[in-house]
Design an enzyme around this catalytic site. Structure first.
Site, PDB file in Angstrom:
ATOM      1  N   ARG A  56       0.824  -1.210   0.000  1.00  0.00           N
ATOM      2  CA  ARG A  56       0.000   0.000   0.000  1.00  0.00           C
ATOM      3  C   ARG A  56       0.855   1.256   0.000  1.00  0.00           C
ATOM      4  O   ARG A  56       0.441   2.309  -0.475  1.00  0.00           O
ATOM      5  CB  ARG A  56      -0.972  -0.014   1.187  1.00  0.00           C
ATOM      6  CG  ARG A  56      -2.067   0.986   1.021  1.00  0.00           C
ATOM      7  CD  ARG A  56      -3.037   1.172   2.199  1.00  0.00           C
ATOM      8  NE  ARG A  56      -3.248   0.050   3.050  1.00  0.00           N
ATOM      9  CZ  ARG A  56      -2.667  -0.098   4.261  1.00  0.00           C
ATOM     10  NH1 ARG A  56      -1.847   0.831   4.708  1.00  0.00           N
ATOM     11  NH2 ARG A  56      -2.921  -1.147   4.980  1.00  0.00           N
ATOM     12  N   TYR A 110     -14.434  22.454 -10.775  1.00  0.00           N
ATOM     13  CA  TYR A 110     -14.904  21.180 -11.328  1.00  0.00           C
ATOM     14  C   TYR A 110     -16.090  20.691 -10.483  1.00  0.00           C
ATOM     15  O   TYR A 110     -16.032  20.727  -9.244  1.00  0.00           O
ATOM     16  CB  TYR A 110     -13.722  20.205 -11.242  1.00  0.00           C
ATOM     17  CG  TYR A 110     -13.912  18.835 -11.801  1.00  0.00           C
ATOM     18  CD1 TYR A 110     -14.218  18.653 -13.139  1.00  0.00           C
ATOM     19  CD2 TYR A 110     -13.722  17.719 -10.995  1.00  0.00           C
ATOM     20  CE1 TYR A 110     -14.358  17.369 -13.652  1.00  0.00           C
ATOM     21  CE2 TYR A 110     -13.853  16.442 -11.509  1.00  0.00           C
ATOM     22  CZ  TYR A 110     -14.178  16.275 -12.848  1.00  0.00           C
ATOM     23  OH  TYR A 110     -14.302  15.008 -13.355  1.00  0.00           O
ATOM     24  N   ASP A 182      -6.251  23.361  -8.341  1.00  0.00           N
ATOM     25  CA  ASP A 182      -6.453  22.291  -9.320  1.00  0.00           C
ATOM     26  C   ASP A 182      -5.773  22.758 -10.605  1.00  0.00           C
ATOM     27  O   ASP A 182      -6.277  23.645 -11.296  1.00  0.00           O
ATOM     28  CB  ASP A 182      -7.956  22.043  -9.518  1.00  0.00           C
ATOM     29  CG  ASP A 182      -8.228  20.870 -10.463  1.00  0.00           C
ATOM     30  OD1 ASP A 182      -7.361  20.565 -11.307  1.00  0.00           O
ATOM     31  OD2 ASP A 182      -9.321  20.276 -10.362  1.00  0.00           O
ATOM     32  N   LYS A 207      -5.818  13.092 -17.222  1.00  0.00           N
ATOM     33  CA  LYS A 207      -5.887  13.956 -18.406  1.00  0.00           C
ATOM     34  C   LYS A 207      -4.531  13.977 -19.126  1.00  0.00           C
ATOM     35  O   LYS A 207      -4.195  13.028 -19.802  1.00  0.00           O
ATOM     36  CB  LYS A 207      -6.349  15.351 -17.982  1.00  0.00           C
ATOM     37  CG  LYS A 207      -7.579  15.336 -17.057  1.00  0.00           C
ATOM     38  CD  LYS A 207      -8.837  14.826 -17.749  1.00  0.00           C
ATOM     39  CE  LYS A 207      -9.998  14.518 -16.808  1.00  0.00           C
ATOM     40  NZ  LYS A 207     -10.417  15.561 -15.888  1.00  0.00           N
TER      41      LYS A 207
HETATM   42  C1  LIG Z   1     -11.229  15.434 -14.751  1.00  0.00           C
HETATM   43  C2  LIG Z   1     -10.917  16.476 -13.762  1.00  0.00           C
HETATM   44  C3  LIG Z   1     -10.729  16.150 -12.422  1.00  0.00           C
HETATM   45  C4  LIG Z   1     -10.967  14.766 -11.875  1.00  0.00           C
HETATM   46  O1  LIG Z   1     -10.152  13.805 -12.375  1.00  0.00           O
HETATM   47  P1  LIG Z   1     -10.595  12.247 -12.368  1.00  0.00           P
HETATM   48  O2  LIG Z   1      -9.322  11.547 -12.589  1.00  0.00           O
HETATM   49  O3  LIG Z   1     -11.590  12.113 -13.480  1.00  0.00           O
HETATM   50  O4  LIG Z   1     -11.204  11.964 -11.031  1.00  0.00           O
HETATM   51  C5  LIG Z   1     -10.373  17.157 -11.556  1.00  0.00           C
HETATM   52  N1  LIG Z   1     -10.210  18.424 -11.976  1.00  0.00           N
HETATM   53  C6  LIG Z   1     -10.392  18.773 -13.252  1.00  0.00           C
HETATM   54  C7  LIG Z   1     -10.191  20.193 -13.647  1.00  0.00           C
HETATM   55  C8  LIG Z   1     -10.765  17.827 -14.191  1.00  0.00           C
HETATM   56  O5  LIG Z   1     -10.981  18.184 -15.458  1.00  0.00           O
END
Ligand SMILES: *Cc1c(COP(=O)(O)O)cnc(C)c1O
Length: 392
Positions: A56, A110, A182, A207
């Site tokens: 873990r 988000y 973020d 992403k």
């Molecule tokens: C997609 C996204 C997330 C979340 O990511 P996941 O891996 O899908 O949980 C967070 N912040 C932004 C700006 C995003 O576009």
């Protein structure tokens, strides 16, 4: 500092983690065996960050990716990996907030970040106040005695407002308030968040780090002051990433600078083409003047990315759907940052609580992939023709 291409190729590839193999291999583990009880006792109580202890806590596969993300963020102490971007956001916030605290959350965050604030955090007795993405230094007026953290996302999800990060950070630092960003859109290559004074920089690695629409990943990179609380909270939450997913993240990272350059160049070409079309009222691309905060984008960011939106000059839900359905090269689906282009309808008005969304026409969000920009433009041209037919 080396160029971005050089940095992503070299990052995290310590010989200790790779054993000389070019890509960090997949080390799978739950149990780690010790030589003796004495050995087990000697190892058990020590800091297990970067040391084999139990599956873990990771193996060199995960540590290599975490190290790579730390190296890309000047001023960082370390990075914790999560099984999704949302898991990263949750752990980062929980590492800072306690019952009775107040969080300031940008209104363009988000959607799942809003849900976390309005759900779990609220249930734990943590209050959230949403703020205008364009607030800048006036955020000082929203700060109360229990304000503990400010969460930023720039550009904003769906609507792409660019925040004045240095102005907000200056206010936060003066009052000992923690800032979280973020940074999924820009990545540390376009916006070195910790160098701008942010305390916790969050990525949905799903992403641009992954880049191929085949892995879920998240990360939080922390300053030396915030790292111990982030690490301990994440351990307590049992957060861990599979070595296979970390491998895909590392593999994606090697081409991230190259991909981002292409995503950004094509997105700007498509955005400029759309801005000249009579069917389009407004293009919300951070580099273009119609996007709120565009001048801040040119001041603070080192480059663009592939995600933006445009507002249609009227037409309803049906006409917007006709446009998107007519596209041949753009897939219809959530997420973004992969090699393939995507188009979805977005409706920010229902989400906003601090400032009502001012947009007039329906919005379409595009994730520009690695196809040729000329082909994407030709595809959008026939999509707009379908929209004209549908609007009569
Ligand atoms: C997609 C996204 C997330 C979340 O990511 P996941 O891996 O899908 O949980 C967070 N912040 C932004 C700006 C995003 O576009």
């Amino acid at each position: 500092m080396s160029g971005d291409g050089t940095r992503v190729v070299r990052a995290g590839r310590r010989a200790e983690w790779t054993q000389g193999i070019v890509n960090p291999p997949v080390w799978r583990a739950s149990t780690i065996l010790y030589d003796s009880v004495a050995d087990l006792r000697a190892n058990g109580g020590r800091d297990t960050h970067h040391r084999l202890f139990y599956g873990r806590r990771g193996t060199p596969t995960q540590w290599s990716l975490a190290d790579a993300l730390t190296e890309l963020e000047p001023g960082a102490e370390a990075t914790f990996l999560y099984p999704s971007g949302v898991a990263a956001i949750a752990a980062a916030l929980l590492s800072v907030l306690s019952p009775g605290d107040e969080l300031l959350l940008v209104d363009s965050a988000y959607d799942p970040t809003r849900n976390l604030a309005n759900g779990l955090l609220k249930r734990m007795g943590i209050a959230t106040r949403f703020y205008d993405p364009l607030i800048g230094e006036e955020i000082a007026e929203l700060i109360g005695p229990s304000t503990r953290a400010i969460f930023l996302e720039s550009p904003g999800s769906l609507t792409f407002e660019v925040q004045d990060i240095p102005a907000i950070v200056a206010v936060a630092k003066e009052r000992g308030i923690v800032t979280l960003l973020d940074n999924t859109w820009a990545t540390p290559l376009r916006l070195p968040a910790l160098a701008l004074g942010i305390d916790l920089s969050i990525l949905a690695g799903t992403k641009y780090v992954g880049g191929h629409s085949d892995v879920m990943l998240g990360s939080v990179t922390a300053t030396p002051a915030r790292w111990p609380a982030l690490r301990d909270t994440s351990y307590q939450l049992g957060q861990t990433v599979s070595p296979d997913d970390a491998f895909l993240g590392s593999r994606g990272l090697r081409t991230m600078a190259l991909r981002l350059d292409r995503h950004a160049e094509s997105a700007l070409a498509v955005a400029r083409w759309l801005a000249d079309r009579p069917e389009v009222a407004r293009v919300l691309h951070p580099a273009l003047p119609d996007c709120p905060g565009s001048s801040i984008f040119h001041r603070d960011f080192r480059g663009g990315a592939g995600l933006f939106a445009f507002e249609l000059a009227g037409g309803g839900e049906g006409a917007r759907a006709a446009l998107i359905d007519a596209l041949a090269l753009f897939g219809i689906g959530y997420s973004w940052g992969g090699f393939e282009s995507l188009a979805i309808p977005v409706d920010p008005a229902r989400l906003r609580t601090a400032v009502p969304w001012q947009g007039q026409g329906p919005l379409v969000r595009l994730s520009i992939g690695l196809e040729d920009a000329a082909d994407l433009i030709a595809d959008l041209e026939q999509g707009l023709a379908a929209w004209r037919t549908a609007t009569g």
